[in-house]
Design an enzyme around this catalytic site. Sequence first.
Site, PDB file in Angstrom:
ATOM      1  N   ARG A  68     -29.246 -17.172  31.075  1.00 47.02           N
ATOM      2  CA  ARG A  68     -28.057 -16.870  30.265  1.00 47.02           C
ATOM      3  C   ARG A  68     -26.849 -16.801  31.173  1.00 47.02           C
ATOM      4  O   ARG A  68     -26.985 -16.715  32.391  1.00 47.02           O
ATOM      5  CB  ARG A  68     -28.247 -15.526  29.555  1.00 47.02           C
ATOM      6  CG  ARG A  68     -29.209 -15.665  28.382  1.00 47.02           C
ATOM      7  CD  ARG A  68     -29.507 -14.339  27.753  1.00 47.02           C
ATOM      8  NE  ARG A  68     -30.940 -14.093  27.852  1.00 47.02           N
ATOM      9  CZ  ARG A  68     -31.501 -12.900  27.874  1.00 47.02           C
ATOM     10  NH1 ARG A  68     -30.769 -11.813  27.813  1.00 47.02           N
ATOM     11  NH2 ARG A  68     -32.805 -12.772  27.966  1.00 47.02           N
ATOM     12  N   ARG A 113     -12.361 -11.770  38.743  1.00 49.74           N
ATOM     13  CA  ARG A 113     -12.899 -11.491  37.406  1.00 49.74           C
ATOM     14  C   ARG A 113     -12.209 -10.253  36.799  1.00 49.74           C
ATOM     15  O   ARG A 113     -11.084  -9.934  37.158  1.00 49.74           O
ATOM     16  CB  ARG A 113     -14.423 -11.337  37.511  1.00 49.74           C
ATOM     17  CG  ARG A 113     -15.095 -12.635  38.034  1.00 49.74           C
ATOM     18  CD  ARG A 113     -16.596 -12.528  38.035  1.00 49.74           C
ATOM     19  NE  ARG A 113     -17.121 -12.375  36.693  1.00 49.74           N
ATOM     20  CZ  ARG A 113     -18.372 -11.972  36.417  1.00 49.74           C
ATOM     21  NH1 ARG A 113     -19.205 -11.717  37.406  1.00 49.74           N
ATOM     22  NH2 ARG A 113     -18.771 -11.849  35.174  1.00 49.74           N
ATOM     23  N   HIS A 167     -22.396 -11.273  46.472  1.00 47.92           N
ATOM     24  CA  HIS A 167     -22.277 -11.546  45.037  1.00 47.92           C
ATOM     25  C   HIS A 167     -22.235 -13.049  44.826  1.00 47.92           C
ATOM     26  O   HIS A 167     -21.640 -13.776  45.632  1.00 47.92           O
ATOM     27  CB  HIS A 167     -21.004 -10.931  44.452  1.00 47.92           C
ATOM     28  CG  HIS A 167     -20.995  -9.449  44.589  1.00 47.92           C
ATOM     29  ND1 HIS A 167     -21.721  -8.626  43.759  1.00 47.92           N
ATOM     30  CD2 HIS A 167     -20.389  -8.649  45.496  1.00 47.92           C
ATOM     31  CE1 HIS A 167     -21.554  -7.374  44.153  1.00 47.92           C
ATOM     32  NE2 HIS A 167     -20.754  -7.356  45.206  1.00 47.92           N
ATOM     33  N   LEU A 168     -22.820 -13.467  43.728  1.00 50.65           N
ATOM     34  CA  LEU A 168     -22.750 -14.881  43.355  1.00 50.65           C
ATOM     35  C   LEU A 168     -21.323 -15.263  42.975  1.00 50.65           C
ATOM     36  O   LEU A 168     -20.798 -16.286  43.412  1.00 50.65           O
ATOM     37  CB  LEU A 168     -23.675 -15.138  42.160  1.00 50.65           C
ATOM     38  CG  LEU A 168     -25.164 -14.973  42.457  1.00 50.65           C
ATOM     39  CD1 LEU A 168     -25.922 -14.658  41.181  1.00 50.65           C
ATOM     40  CD2 LEU A 168     -25.704 -16.220  43.117  1.00 50.65           C
ATOM     41  N   ALA A 217     -24.334  -4.849  38.699  1.00 53.36           N
ATOM     42  CA  ALA A 217     -23.393  -3.935  38.032  1.00 53.36           C
ATOM     43  C   ALA A 217     -23.255  -2.600  38.770  1.00 53.36           C
ATOM     44  O   ALA A 217     -22.203  -1.950  38.695  1.00 53.36           O
ATOM     45  CB  ALA A 217     -23.840  -3.700  36.594  1.00 53.36           C
ATOM     46  N   PRO A 230     -29.609  -4.838  38.833  1.00 51.65           N
ATOM     47  CA  PRO A 230     -29.966  -5.046  37.428  1.00 51.65           C
ATOM     48  C   PRO A 230     -29.524  -6.384  36.849  1.00 51.65           C
ATOM     49  O   PRO A 230     -28.426  -6.863  37.125  1.00 51.65           O
ATOM     50  CB  PRO A 230     -29.266  -3.894  36.696  1.00 51.65           C
ATOM     51  CG  PRO A 230     -28.275  -3.348  37.655  1.00 51.65           C
ATOM     52  CD  PRO A 230     -28.797  -3.644  39.028  1.00 51.65           C
ATOM     53  N   ASN A 231     -30.418  -6.936  36.064  1.00 49.58           N
ATOM     54  CA  ASN A 231     -30.217  -8.155  35.267  1.00 49.58           C
ATOM     55  C   ASN A 231     -30.213  -9.444  36.086  1.00 49.58           C
ATOM     56  O   ASN A 231     -30.133 -10.529  35.512  1.00 49.58           O
ATOM     57  CB  ASN A 231     -28.940  -8.059  34.407  1.00 49.58           C
ATOM     58  CG  ASN A 231     -29.033  -6.943  33.396  1.00 49.58           C
ATOM     59  OD1 ASN A 231     -30.049  -6.829  32.720  1.00 49.58           O
ATOM     60  ND2 ASN A 231     -28.022  -6.107  33.314  1.00 49.58           N
ATOM     61  N   GLU A 266     -23.108  -6.876  51.789  1.00 49.03           N
ATOM     62  CA  GLU A 266     -23.048  -6.939  50.317  1.00 49.03           C
ATOM     63  C   GLU A 266     -22.740  -8.379  49.907  1.00 49.03           C
ATOM     64  O   GLU A 266     -21.847  -9.012  50.478  1.00 49.03           O
ATOM     65  CB  GLU A 266     -21.951  -6.009  49.792  1.00 49.03           C
ATOM     66  CG  GLU A 266     -21.846  -6.055  48.270  1.00 49.03           C
ATOM     67  CD  GLU A 266     -20.856  -5.043  47.716  1.00 49.03           C
ATOM     68  OE1 GLU A 266     -20.961  -3.853  48.068  1.00 49.03           O
ATOM     69  OE2 GLU A 266     -19.970  -5.463  46.944  1.00 49.03           O
ATOM     70  N   HIS A 313     -20.218  -1.453  41.036  1.00 44.60           N
ATOM     71  CA  HIS A 313     -18.969  -0.874  40.544  1.00 44.60           C
ATOM     72  C   HIS A 313     -19.130   0.574  40.081  1.00 44.60           C
ATOM     73  O   HIS A 313     -18.145   1.190  39.676  1.00 44.60           O
ATOM     74  CB  HIS A 313     -18.448  -1.735  39.380  1.00 44.60           C
ATOM     75  CG  HIS A 313     -18.601  -3.212  39.637  1.00 44.60           C
ATOM     76  ND1 HIS A 313     -17.935  -3.847  40.649  1.00 44.60           N
ATOM     77  CD2 HIS A 313     -19.378  -4.166  39.053  1.00 44.60           C
ATOM     78  CE1 HIS A 313     -18.290  -5.137  40.663  1.00 44.60           C
ATOM     79  NE2 HIS A 313     -19.167  -5.350  39.700  1.00 44.60           N
ATOM     80  N   TYR A 325     -22.777 -17.680  36.293  1.00 43.55           N
ATOM     81  CA  TYR A 325     -23.687 -17.493  37.426  1.00 43.55           C
ATOM     82  C   TYR A 325     -24.474 -18.747  37.820  1.00 43.55           C
ATOM     83  O   TYR A 325     -25.236 -18.712  38.784  1.00 43.55           O
ATOM     84  CB  TYR A 325     -24.669 -16.349  37.114  1.00 43.55           C
ATOM     85  CG  TYR A 325     -23.960 -15.028  36.888  1.00 43.55           C
ATOM     86  CD1 TYR A 325     -23.206 -14.449  37.903  1.00 43.55           C
ATOM     87  CD2 TYR A 325     -24.028 -14.368  35.664  1.00 43.55           C
ATOM     88  CE1 TYR A 325     -22.537 -13.249  37.703  1.00 43.55           C
ATOM     89  CE2 TYR A 325     -23.375 -13.161  35.460  1.00 43.55           C
ATOM     90  CZ  TYR A 325     -22.629 -12.615  36.481  1.00 43.55           C
ATOM     91  OH  TYR A 325     -21.967 -11.433  36.286  1.00 43.55           O
ATOM     92  N   ASN A 354     -27.323  -7.364  46.725  1.00 46.81           N
ATOM     93  CA  ASN A 354     -26.467  -7.664  45.585  1.00 46.81           C
ATOM     94  C   ASN A 354     -26.724  -6.539  44.581  1.00 46.81           C
ATOM     95  O   ASN A 354     -27.678  -6.611  43.796  1.00 46.81           O
ATOM     96  CB  ASN A 354     -26.805  -9.022  44.968  1.00 46.81           C
ATOM     97  CG  ASN A 354     -25.858  -9.354  43.812  1.00 46.81           C
ATOM     98  OD1 ASN A 354     -25.093  -8.502  43.360  1.00 46.81           O
ATOM     99  ND2 ASN A 354     -25.916 -10.590  43.334  1.00 46.81           N
ATOM    100  N   ASP A 377     -24.354   5.994  48.867  1.00 47.90           N
ATOM    101  CA  ASP A 377     -24.814   7.053  49.775  1.00 47.90           C
ATOM    102  C   ASP A 377     -26.110   6.643  50.484  1.00 47.90           C
ATOM    103  O   ASP A 377     -26.316   6.976  51.649  1.00 47.90           O
ATOM    104  CB  ASP A 377     -25.021   8.368  49.013  1.00 47.90           C
ATOM    105  CG  ASP A 377     -23.705   9.031  48.627  1.00 47.90           C
ATOM    106  OD1 ASP A 377     -22.641   8.599  49.117  1.00 47.90           O
ATOM    107  OD2 ASP A 377     -23.736   9.995  47.824  1.00 47.90           O
TER     108      ASP A 377
HETATM  109  O1  CA2 Z   1     -21.610 -12.008  40.986  1.00 51.78           O
HETATM  110  C1  CA2 Z   1     -22.553 -11.235  41.194  1.00 51.78           C
HETATM  111  O2  CA2 Z   1     -23.491 -11.492  41.955  1.00 51.78           O
HETATM  112  C2  CA2 Z   1     -22.603  -9.894  40.429  1.00 51.78           C
HETATM  113  O3  CA2 Z   1     -23.175  -8.927  41.296  1.00 51.78           O
HETATM  114  C3  CA2 Z   1     -23.501 -10.131  39.237  1.00 51.78           C
HETATM  115  C4  CA2 Z   1     -23.590  -8.904  38.334  1.00 51.78           C
HETATM  116  C5  CA2 Z   1     -22.197  -8.387  37.947  1.00 51.78           C
HETATM  117  O4  CA2 Z   1     -22.323  -7.184  37.212  1.00 51.78           O
HETATM  118  C6  CA2 Z   1     -21.344  -8.143  39.177  1.00 51.78           C
HETATM  119  O5  CA2 Z   1     -20.062  -7.723  38.757  1.00 51.78           O
HETATM  120  C7  CA2 Z   1     -21.228  -9.406  40.016  1.00 51.78           C
HETATM  121  C8  CA2 Z   1     -24.360  -9.264  37.047  1.00 51.78           C
HETATM  122  C9  CA2 Z   1     -25.775  -9.681  37.301  1.00 51.78           C
HETATM  123  C10 CA2 Z   1     -26.423 -10.001  36.000  1.00 51.78           C
HETATM  124  O6  CA2 Z   1     -26.571 -11.404  35.905  1.00 51.78           O
HETATM  125  C11 CA2 Z   1     -26.828 -11.939  34.679  1.00 51.78           C
HETATM  126  C12 CA2 Z   1     -27.369 -13.203  34.693  1.00 51.78           C
HETATM  127  C13 CA2 Z   1     -27.649 -13.828  33.521  1.00 51.78           C
HETATM  128  C14 CA2 Z   1     -27.389 -13.185  32.323  1.00 51.78           C
HETATM  129  C15 CA2 Z   1     -26.857 -11.919  32.304  1.00 51.78           C
HETATM  130  C16 CA2 Z   1     -26.581 -11.286  33.508  1.00 51.78           C
END
Ligand code: CA2
Length: 153
Positions: free
Chosen positions: A17, A106, A99-100, A76, A9-10, A97, A79, A22, A73, A86
């Site tokens: 943003r 964090r 993550h950026l 959210a 998601p997102n 897995e 967590h 990121y 990836n 599963d």
């Molecule tokens: O660091 C990562 O790749 C994360 O998976 C990114 C997730 C975050 O919840 C994880 O803890 C770490 C968030 C992805 C959403 O990215 C956004 C990008 C721009 C604006 C808002 C969210």
Amino acid sequence: MRILFINGPNLNLLGQRETAVYGRATLADIRRRVARRARALGVQVDFIQSNHEGVIVDRIGAARKRYAALVINPAAYTHTSVAIRDAISAVALPTVEIHLSNIHAREDFRHRSLSAPVCAGQICGFGPLSYELGLEAAVALAKAAAKSAGKRP
Ligand code: CA2
């Protein structure tokens, strides 16, 4: 050999943003980087993004026959999602897995990943390079799995 990248998601908002966390690369930019690296490695890559937990669970489940490995990836859902954990465990494909950001540097709630224990490993903190490193790891794992099963990759 075909590898599936799954984005949670997102991640569709990347580059628009929260650029301080990121970076400025969009998901389309990252996809292009992964495609370039995949060509160099001689593998095929599919790349999907969904904001919906059930869609991600379904895509993991459907991957068994088509893909040699997964790179995920879960964003959210990393967590929170027992369902995604599963699904990874059940599909029994080599899974990396990624993550950026460095989730361990964090907020406390990001330190725990429900999915990492059922993955071969976790790569985090390298921005878009995490995706390329994830691909390298997935290809190596898939080749090792094919070798131990006595199959050609
Ligand atoms: O660091 C990562 O790749 C994360 O998976 C990114 C997730 C975050 O919840 C994880 O803890 C770490 C968030 C992805 C959403 O990215 C956004 C990008 C721009 C604006 C808002 C969210």
